[in-house]
Design an enzyme around this catalytic site. Structure first.
Site, short mmCIF file in Angstrom:
data_model
loop_
_atom_site.label_atom_id
_atom_site.label_comp_id
_atom_site.label_asym_id
_atom_site.label_seq_id
_atom_site.Cartn_x
_atom_site.Cartn_y
_atom_site.Cartn_z
N TYR A 111 -30.56 44.42 4.20
CA TYR A 111 -31.22 45.67 3.76
C TYR A 111 -30.18 46.68 3.25
O TYR A 111 -30.46 47.46 2.35
CB TYR A 111 -32.06 46.23 4.90
CG TYR A 111 -33.18 47.13 4.42
CD1 TYR A 111 -34.20 46.65 3.60
CD2 TYR A 111 -33.21 48.48 4.78
CE1 TYR A 111 -35.21 47.47 3.16
CE2 TYR A 111 -34.24 49.31 4.34
CZ TYR A 111 -35.23 48.80 3.54
OH TYR A 111 -36.23 49.63 3.09
N LYS A 128 -32.81 54.89 3.39
CA LYS A 128 -33.93 55.21 4.29
C LYS A 128 -33.48 56.20 5.38
O LYS A 128 -34.24 57.09 5.76
CB LYS A 128 -34.51 53.94 4.93
CG LYS A 128 -35.27 53.03 3.96
CD LYS A 128 -36.41 53.73 3.23
CE LYS A 128 -37.30 52.73 2.50
NZ LYS A 128 -38.23 53.41 1.55
#
Ligand code: 0WD
Length: 255
Positions: A157, A164
């Site tokens: 990720y 995020k």
């Protein structure tokens, strides 16, 4: 069930019928809300129009809004203001990173790739909240989509996880600023869902099977589950909640 009749919501980030934004749009539509869709580029305009038309709802609008451009954002919200005057909420369902930086090691992230991910996936929330809040004359609710990769280091990720984390912090600062105007800002941390964007993440199938095997509810998250939590956050039922993140992930985050 929950009614949002007479209210208008902007949904940003529908790309196709698998998009989480489309799940949110359907929940809003089922609750009787009026919808305004925004899309990034001409490439997906027809797909978004087709989906919007399929709702057969009166007064649905479809407008361009590339969130990398301040001018595009102000033009978009000026058009929304002209068309409807007041809005009651906004769903920000937008993210982007270079595919080559969603696999391997985070340490290899380029300056370019880092800034691109931050620009589209994080700063866009603040840019959009500024314009949208001006149209929330009766108060409002802003909801964005995040992922557990912003809280913990999740394999592959990488640069999106850091984006995020910055998005999550933006939610708190925006909530602190906009609360005095009766505007709430929250996020939903969705479990992994097979969408166009998810395809870019390395070994996504492994992530999905781990959820099925280990998450408390033993199943993966659906866009409908995210949509129904979004309409809770859009409705008066959540009036005491702001600056919060709700995990809609079959409970995976507690492990
Ligand atoms: O597992 C997942 N799918 C999860 C997604 C788990 C947890 C969170 N999320 C998040 C994503 O990070 C994103 O913030 O949910 C949000 C929506 O993602 P999605 O539904 O998974 O993906 P998708 O259907 O591809 O929609 C994302 C869209 C873009 O699609 P394309 O394919 O065109 O990149 O974000 C939009 C665009 O519609 N987008 C932009 N919108 C405006 N301006 C821009 C831009 N510059 N770039 C991308």
């Amino acid at each position: 069930s929950l009614s949002l009749a007479g209210k208008t919501y902007v949904v940003m980030g529908v790309a196709n019928k698998r998009s989480i934004a489309w799940g949110i749009a359907r929940s809003l539509h089922n609750a009787g809300a009026r919808l305004i869709f925004t899309y990034a580029g001409e490439r997906i305009e027809s797909s978004v129009r087709e989906l919007a038309n399929s709702l057969e709802a009166e007064g649905t609008l479809v407008l361009p809004c590339d969130v990398t451009s301040d001018e595009a954002i102000s033009t978009c919200f000026a058009e929304i203001k002209e068309a409807v005057g007041t809005i009651h909420g906004l769903a920000h369902c937008i993210a982007f990173a270079k595919t080559e930086e969603l696999k391997g090691e985070f340490v290899n992230t380029s300056r370019d790739g880092f800034l691109l991910a931050q620009n589209i996936s994080s700063y866009s929330l603040t840019a959009v909240a500024k314009q949208a809040s001006g149209l929330m004359a009766e108060g409002g609710s802003i909801v964005t989509l995040t992922y557990i990769g912003g809280e913990r280091a999740i394999p592959n990720y990488n640069v999106m996880g850091v984006a995020k984390a910055s998005l999550d912090a933006s939610v708190r600062y925006l909530a602190a600023d906009l609360g005095k105007h009766g505007i709430r800002v929250n996020s939903i941390s969705a479990g992994p869902i097979r969408t166009l964007s998810a395809k870019a993440i390395g070994e996504f199938n492994l992530i999905l099977s781990e959820i099925e095997e280990r998450a408390p509810l033993r199943r993966t998250t659906t866009p409908e589950e995210v949509g129904d939590t979004a309409i809770f956050l859009f409705s008066d039922l959540s009036r005491g909640i702001t600056g919060e993140n709700i995990h809609v992930d079959s409970g995976f985050h507690i492990l």
